[in-house]
Every structure is written in structure tokens, then in C-alpha cells.
Design an enzyme around this catalytic site. Sequence first.
Site, PDB file in Angstrom:
ATOM      1  N   GLU A 197     -39.166 126.411   5.382  1.00  0.00           N
ATOM      2  CA  GLU A 197     -37.966 125.634   5.109  1.00  0.00           C
ATOM      3  C   GLU A 197     -38.383 124.272   4.568  1.00  0.00           C
ATOM      4  O   GLU A 197     -38.653 123.346   5.348  1.00  0.00           O
ATOM      5  CB  GLU A 197     -37.150 125.437   6.388  1.00  0.00           C
ATOM      6  N   GLU A 205     -35.306 119.891  11.735  1.00  0.00           N
ATOM      7  CA  GLU A 205     -34.524 118.835  12.394  1.00  0.00           C
ATOM      8  C   GLU A 205     -35.129 118.448  13.737  1.00  0.00           C
ATOM      9  O   GLU A 205     -35.036 117.297  14.157  1.00  0.00           O
ATOM     10  CB  GLU A 205     -33.055 119.295  12.523  1.00  0.00           C
ATOM     11  N   ILE A 210     -33.136 121.445   2.727  1.00  0.00           N
ATOM     12  CA  ILE A 210     -32.243 121.724   3.861  1.00  0.00           C
ATOM     13  C   ILE A 210     -30.990 120.862   3.785  1.00  0.00           C
ATOM     14  O   ILE A 210     -31.075 119.628   3.815  1.00  0.00           O
ATOM     15  CB  ILE A 210     -32.970 121.500   5.206  1.00  0.00           C
ATOM     16  N   GLY A 211     -29.855 121.517   3.652  1.00  0.00           N
ATOM     17  CA  GLY A 211     -28.564 120.815   3.647  1.00  0.00           C
ATOM     18  C   GLY A 211     -28.354 119.918   2.444  1.00  0.00           C
ATOM     19  O   GLY A 211     -27.451 119.083   2.441  1.00  0.00           O
ATOM     20  N   ASN A 234     -28.083 130.000  11.321  1.00  0.00           N
ATOM     21  CA  ASN A 234     -28.384 128.891  12.225  1.00  0.00           C
ATOM     22  C   ASN A 234     -27.201 127.929  12.176  1.00  0.00           C
ATOM     23  O   ASN A 234     -27.039 127.186  11.215  1.00  0.00           O
ATOM     24  CB  ASN A 234     -29.681 128.190  11.787  1.00  0.00           C
ATOM     25  N   SER A 289     -30.593 125.611   1.791  1.00  0.00           N
ATOM     26  CA  SER A 289     -29.483 125.757   0.835  1.00  0.00           C
ATOM     27  C   SER A 289     -29.345 127.157   0.260  1.00  0.00           C
ATOM     28  O   SER A 289     -29.063 127.321  -0.923  1.00  0.00           O
ATOM     29  CB  SER A 289     -29.613 124.715  -0.288  1.00  0.00           C
ATOM     30  N   HIS A 316     -37.980 123.720  14.243  1.00  0.00           N
ATOM     31  CA  HIS A 316     -37.097 123.539  13.082  1.00  0.00           C
ATOM     32  C   HIS A 316     -37.291 122.125  12.533  1.00  0.00           C
ATOM     33  O   HIS A 316     -37.551 121.186  13.295  1.00  0.00           O
ATOM     34  CB  HIS A 316     -35.637 123.762  13.504  1.00  0.00           C
ATOM     35  N   LYS A 327     -26.627 125.403  13.963  1.00  0.00           N
ATOM     36  CA  LYS A 327     -26.974 124.027  14.339  1.00  0.00           C
ATOM     37  C   LYS A 327     -25.928 123.494  15.340  1.00  0.00           C
ATOM     38  O   LYS A 327     -25.457 124.264  16.173  1.00  0.00           O
ATOM     39  CB  LYS A 327     -27.099 123.155  13.086  1.00  0.00           C
TER      40      LYS A 327
HETATM   41  P1  13P Z   1     -28.939 124.804   5.010  1.00  0.00           P
HETATM   42  O1  13P Z   1     -28.727 126.259   4.677  1.00  0.00           O
HETATM   43  O2  13P Z   1     -27.675 124.105   5.416  1.00  0.00           O
HETATM   44  O3  13P Z   1     -29.675 124.099   3.909  1.00  0.00           O
HETATM   45  O4  13P Z   1     -29.878 124.740   6.307  1.00  0.00           O
HETATM   46  C1  13P Z   1     -31.046 125.460   6.316  1.00  0.00           C
HETATM   47  C2  13P Z   1     -31.604 125.466   7.683  1.00  0.00           C
HETATM   48  O5  13P Z   1     -32.051 124.461   8.190  1.00  0.00           O
HETATM   49  C3  13P Z   1     -31.586 126.741   8.435  1.00  0.00           C
HETATM   50  O6  13P Z   1     -32.327 126.650   9.601  1.00  0.00           O
END
Ligand code: 13P
Length: 264
Positions: A180, A110, A185-186, A24, A226, A108, A26
Site C-alpha cells: 500500500e 495509518e 492511500i485515500g 477496510n 485508491s 497498516h 477504517k
Molecule cells: P483507499 O482505498 O481509501 O485509498 O484506502 C486504502 C487502504 O488504506 C486500505 O487499507
Amino acid sequence: NKISFLYQFDFYIIGDNMNIIFANWKMNKSVEEAIAFINDLNNNVSEFGDDEIIISPPFTTLSEISKIKDDKIKLCAQNMYFEDKGAFTGEISPLMAKEFCEFVLIGHSERRHIFKEPNQLINKKVLSALSHGLKPILCVGETEDERKKKKTDSVLETQLKACLKNVSENQIKNVMVAYEPVWAIGTGKTATPEQAQEAHAFIREFLTDMYSQTTIRQLILLYGGSVKSDNAAELIKEKDINGFLIGGASLDPQLFTEIIKNSK
Ligand code: 13P
């Protein structure tokens, strides 16, 4: 001792050795950068084995990518609106997504947290994607605060119930669910294999209240948050983790290929 997937998508027989690995991207990559990535990945398709590799790039790059990608690479839209067409500035429709993609990410984290998409809207998108023959990846997950308050299960339950409302037994066979956790995430904070497996097992168990056991045993559950080449191997060993949704580490073709290799 992974489950043997006998039936999932129209065209595939998903077996023990098959994982689904999603990139992904993004809001990253120009057309030129996307082309460079895909050219690189095209040279590495021999590493895929039985795995299904799916790229979810920005909409602006879909057209060019679709012209050059190897057939083994599948495409996914990062989002879509539920209407077919009309005065919805800034949105793309399922018909547009379908011109290039087999899959679409829906709900998602986000989209939920930054753009305030509620479960009801996500449900409309899931139903619309399915009715157009697009395969939705429904994303669910709890925030750090919800986990601390031991609300993970109830948050997942609410999201699944609302987002899959009116999705039939037959339709759910074309849905994947991605767990997720928002806090992973991130952030570099990956869920431990135990935490991820626990949530995945809960999701599978909960969905057997809504659908037949046979169907849900075959449902593909992805983990996202991550995922890197050094934690993929441990996570993929878990019984209910059937693949990954990868953000940051999917932006570099070499790092991404390393994750594919380590997920065997
Ligand atoms: P990261 O791998 O950057 O944590 O993001 C995960 C994500 O949101 C995949 O859709």
C-alpha cells in the site's frame, strides 16, 4: 498467466480464478450502518465466485456482524496488541480478535504514520497473531518522498526484513503481504498497474532470500491505494497482484460489489 496457488491457508485451495478482496472500513460505520451493509452484501454473495471476501470493520461492530453475515464473508481485525491481556488501555488482544476474526491487519500505513508504530512493534504483532492462529496481513509501502528519491525498494526491504523477523518458513504460509504505497492511500492517486506490479515482483523476489521459492511463489500479495471499480480490472491482470485492500470504495456495498465483479 497467474501463478497457480496450490496451498496457502489451512482450508483453502487457492486457484487461478481466486482473488482476495478486502474491505477496510477504517474508523467508519455505526453498528446499524454495518448491519445494513452486511445485509446488502449477503444478497450479493453469488457474485463472489471463487473469490475470498474479507471485511475489516471497526471492533465495535464485529459482534453484530458475525451473527448475521453469510458464511462466505470472512472477518478481519484492523489491528491488535501483541499481549494476551492486561493493563493496556484502548488495545485489543489476539484472543479478543480471534473471537470473531480469522485475519488481522498489521502495520497498516495509518498505524505506522499517524500512531507511529515502528517495525519492531509490528514484528511482535505478526508473531503474536501467528502464534494464536490468526492470519496476519502485513502492510508495507513507501511515502511519496521516498518514491521520488527512488528509495521504494530499500523501504520495502527494510519493512519486510524487520516485520518478518523470526517468522518461520511454515508460518509465512499464513501471512499475506499488502503493498500500500502511502501516496496512493485515500488520495485518488492509484499506482499504475506497472508500478504496482513492479513493487509486487520486488517483494516476491526479496522474500525468496528469506524463504524457499516454492513458498513465496504461493504467497498472496494484495494491492491497496485508491482501488475503485474502474481501475480494479487493469490492476488485477498483473501477474503478482492477487487481490485488493480497499478503503474508501469499500464503504458502499454496491460500489464494493462492483469492484468484486470487475476483478474477475
Ligand atoms: P483507499 O482505498 O481509501 O485509498 O484506502 C486504502 C487502504 O488504506 C486500505 O487499507
